[in-house]
Design a protein around this motif. Structure first.
Motif, PDB file in Angstrom:
ATOM      1  N   MET A   1       0.845  -1.217   0.000  1.00 40.37           N
ATOM      2  CA  MET A   1       0.000   0.000   0.000  1.00 40.37           C
ATOM      3  C   MET A   1       0.874   1.258   0.000  1.00 40.37           C
ATOM      4  O   MET A   1       1.892   1.301   0.689  1.00 40.37           O
ATOM      5  N   THR A   2       0.438   2.266  -0.720  1.00 42.80           N
ATOM      6  CA  THR A   2       1.222   3.508  -0.752  1.00 42.80           C
ATOM      7  C   THR A   2       0.491   4.599   0.034  1.00 42.80           C
ATOM      8  O   THR A   2      -0.721   4.530   0.240  1.00 42.80           O
ATOM      9  N   ASP A   3       1.270   5.634   0.438  1.00 41.48           N
ATOM     10  CA  ASP A   3       0.667   6.791   1.103  1.00 41.48           C
ATOM     11  C   ASP A   3      -0.402   7.418   0.220  1.00 41.48           C
ATOM     12  O   ASP A   3      -1.410   7.915   0.680  1.00 41.48           O
ATOM     13  N   LYS A   4      -0.106   7.378  -1.102  1.00 40.71           N
ATOM     14  CA  LYS A   4      -1.023   8.020  -2.047  1.00 40.71           C
ATOM     15  C   LYS A   4      -2.397   7.366  -1.985  1.00 40.71           C
ATOM     16  O   LYS A   4      -3.435   8.014  -2.094  1.00 40.71           O
ATOM     17  N   LYS A   5      -2.397   6.044  -1.831  1.00 41.71           N
ATOM     18  CA  LYS A   5      -3.670   5.308  -1.813  1.00 41.71           C
ATOM     19  C   LYS A   5      -4.446   5.559  -0.525  1.00 41.71           C
ATOM     20  O   LYS A   5      -5.664   5.703  -0.530  1.00 41.71           O
TER      21      LYS A   5
END
Ligand code: FDP
Length: 339
Positions: A1-5
């Motif tokens: 998971m990314t911060d963006k998501k």
């Protein structure tokens, strides 16, 4: 998971900024969290204002002689209740109360003072136009248990944090703790402010001016000449400028921070009781000036930086010109030349 998501919430943002300052105690993190909590409660009420019995006037006037709206009253109570019991403050002040507000007994005194405009732009409440909350935080300078006026009456240059919440098409919290200006948008589905605008920078020169032009006959010659100049046709210098005025300082300043240009509330001769214009230094002009400078812009009284004004009164007013550096310097030149 990314911060963006997933998104970065306000708490993590502040925590990470705090790590850059080894001596930090975490108190500022606590303050901003409490401010965000109060903003969420006010946002909830603003969003349903047309549906519940909260539009309209209370029938009372505040310390400024202005009609108090029910939502003004509500926001004032929410912020004072939450911040007063947070243990972070030694004294508070708001637009609605004539005197400094002590912290309630039994909740501890902290190392900071807070000045607030709990609901700015009140005349726009009933017509569903953006309104906002403005806050400014200083480190206390007094000793002893309770704080005092001196803790609040400090120049904007000494602010440790300032910001605003705009209740608009979405609710946004925009703030600075001296490391640039960052914006967070409330995601109502998770009840969190998520980072949406990192390191906001004001364009060096703008294309719009923002002022209540109905006051034209009451302004000084310098201000009138400047506004006339902005309306002249001169494509090389980007004139004429476009006009944008919402009449809600938070909303007008929000646009100015993001898009550049100049927002103004000059001194005028309309009301002999307000020879310094309308906007208050401690909880309107100083915090907005702090954000402007942090975003690479400027804020002036027309004769010097707003942040350098030492307050002499809790509800003092000052002329205000803020936004893109080029535009603020230009209005200063007109004022120096004609006034
Ligand atoms: P309001 O009176 O609606 O609360 O300082 C308050 C303020 O709004 C600012 O938000 C706004 O920029 C200014 O006054 C608007 O004043 P004018 O109506 O004189 O233009």
């Amino acid at each position: 998971m990314t911060d963006k998501k997933i998104g970065i919430n306000l708490t993590r943002h502040i925590y990470e900024k705090q790590k850059e300052h080894p001596g930090a105690t975490g108190e500022l993190t606590g303050i901003l969290n409490q401010l965000a909590f109060a903003a969420k409660i006010v946002s909830r009420e603003v969003n349903k204002a047309g549906l519940v019995e909260i539009l309209g006037l209370t029938g009372e006037k505040n310390v400024q002689g202005e009609e108090v709206q029910k939502l003004d009253d509500f926001a004032n109570e929410v912020f004072l209740h939450i911040l007063g019991k947070s243990g972070h403050f030694c004294v508070m002040a708001t637009e609605e109360d004539a005197d400094i507000i002590p912290v309630p007994n039994g909740y501890g005194r902290g190392h900071y003072s807070v000045a607030l405009d709990p609901l700015d732009g009140s005349s726009n409440i009933d017509v569903n136009v953006n309104i906002g909350t403005i806050f400014s935080i200083h480190r206390r300078v007094s000793e002893g248990d309770d704080g005092c006026g001196a803790d609040l009456m400090q120049p904007g240059r000494d602010l440790v944090a300032a910001g605003y919440v705009v209740y608009g098409s979405s609710t946004m919290l925009v703030m600075s703790t001296g490391n640039g200006v960052h914006g967070f948008t409330l995601d109502p589905s998770v009840g969190e402010f998520l980072e949406s605008h990192t390191d906001i920078r004001i364009p060096e020169k703008g294309k719009t001016y923002s002022i209540n032009e109905g006051n034209y006959p009451y302004w000084s010659t310098g201000v009138r000449e400047y506004i006339d100049y902005l309306k002249q046709k001169n494509p090389e210098s980007g004139r004429p400028y476009g006009a944008r005025y919402i009449g809600s300082m938070v909303a007008d300043m929000h646009r100015t921070l993001l898009k550049g240009g100049i927002f103004m509330y000059p001194a005028d001769l309309k009301d002999p009781e307000k020879p310094q214009g309308k906007l208050r230094l401690l909880y309107e002009c100083s915090p907005m000036a702090y954000l402007c400078e942090q975003a690479g812009g400027a804020a002036s009284t027309g004769r010097g930086a707003v942040l350098d004004v030492t307050p002499v009164d809790l509800h003092q007013r000052v002329p205000f010109f803020a936004g893109s550096v080029h535009d603020v310097r230009e209005v200063e030149e007109f004022i120096a030349k004609y006034d």
